[in-house]
Scaffold this motif. Sequence first.
Motif, mmCIF file in Angstrom:
data_model
loop_
_atom_site.group_PDB
_atom_site.id
_atom_site.type_symbol
_atom_site.label_atom_id
_atom_site.label_comp_id
_atom_site.label_asym_id
_atom_site.label_seq_id
_atom_site.Cartn_x
_atom_site.Cartn_y
_atom_site.Cartn_z
ATOM 1 N N THR A 312 -18.705 -8.494 11.994
ATOM 2 C CA THR A 312 -19.843 -9.425 11.988
ATOM 3 C C THR A 312 -20.932 -8.989 12.959
ATOM 4 O O THR A 312 -22.124 -9.127 12.675
ATOM 5 N N GLN A 313 -20.544 -8.438 14.107
ATOM 6 C CA GLN A 313 -21.546 -7.962 15.060
ATOM 7 C C GLN A 313 -22.343 -6.793 14.479
ATOM 8 O O GLN A 313 -23.554 -6.680 14.700
ATOM 9 N N SER A 314 -21.660 -5.921 13.717
ATOM 10 C CA SER A 314 -22.350 -4.796 13.090
ATOM 11 C C SER A 314 -23.263 -5.271 11.969
ATOM 12 O O SER A 314 -24.369 -4.740 11.774
ATOM 13 N N TYR A 315 -22.813 -6.257 11.234
ATOM 14 C CA TYR A 315 -23.638 -6.898 10.211
ATOM 15 C C TYR A 315 -24.905 -7.455 10.847
ATOM 16 O O TYR A 315 -26.015 -7.244 10.352
ATOM 17 N N ASP A 316 -24.740 -8.129 11.975
ATOM 18 C CA ASP A 316 -25.895 -8.710 12.650
ATOM 19 C C ASP A 316 -26.809 -7.649 13.255
ATOM 20 O O ASP A 316 -28.033 -7.832 13.303
#
Length: 383
Positions: A312-316
């Motif tokens: 999710t952090q990479s998505y963000d």
Amino acid sequence: MRKATLGVALAATALAVSACGQGVLGGDSKKDKGPILLGMDIPLSGSSADIGPYMKNGAQMAIDEINAKGGVIGRKLQLRAEDDACDPKTAVAAANKLVAANVAVSVGGYCSGATLPTLPVFDRRKIPMIIPAANSTELVDQKLKHVFFVNGTGDQQAAAAMAWLTKSGAKKVALMHDNTSYSKDIAVRTAAELDKPGGPDKATLEAVTPGESDYSANITNVLHSNPDFIYWTGYYQEGGLILRQLRQAGYKGKFMVGDGAVDAKLVKIAGGTAAEGAYATMTQTPDTIQGAENWISSYKQKFGAEPGPYSTQSYDAVRVAAEAIKKAGSIDGDKLVTALEGIDGLQLFSGPLKFTPRHTLSSGGFVILVVKNGKFVLQDALK
């Protein structure tokens, strides 16, 4: 999150940067309608190889969603991932490949010790770095203009650890780290808090050598300090072994790990029920985020696997990069920095985004997880 020691001199980066090509970054010509490249240094081999695909998939998911809506500034996004193996020298070589490929923004960085020497590689070429995982405070302390963080930092993680140690009634806390930038940073900062009057006391601060199979000497040292709570700030490989060997040595107290050890393999390596009840300081994982069910379903449908830590952090990170490109109307590095600094309220999984003057998150977003029935689940949101 952030393995590999910081003993590698930054001088290596200067040589590497001088070898880079001098092409226009990302193709900023008004006539260029080709894809805007986003670069990603991640571990695809080595001891942290399990994390790389989570990060790559999360980034790709965001790119596909943005491209389906027409991309940004009339151009599609494209991901270029390179393996850094959580090794400083390999990471510098990987960063130079991305620079040579004319990436506009870097959205990678897992192991802090491997990420550190890549900072000047990108910064000198005015390529913004939006780092989704690596979080040693030493990275922040470089004070580089083009470096931003969408994960909580080491000082924020230490504060979360201290909050939980106090809340859970710990009396004597033993800290164990592996001497890497990320791990030592959290342990030393937590130790400083424990040394203050009031609250839990520090039992000992023990450094181990990563990659070994027998930590009995370290465990003996720790147990001699008679702790009722042990906080391991390294990675899951060593963490699982240490937890197993602590239980075998008769330790029945509480155990907690840092975010670099939050992985199903920690439970597997510890064996049996040794990890049951173990806590973790962690920024949110997909299954601990309220309302993320649809996102998780889309991820599983697209990649045929469960999303893991830092997906999710990479998505963000990709979404933040796209927002900056959109606001800047350009992929010029300095214009992107201005746009990034001006973002106020972009909704991320961690909450509304507004960077501090140090380019970190206004709130670290750390929560406490616990192992129940072999899986990490949310224990306390620390609100």
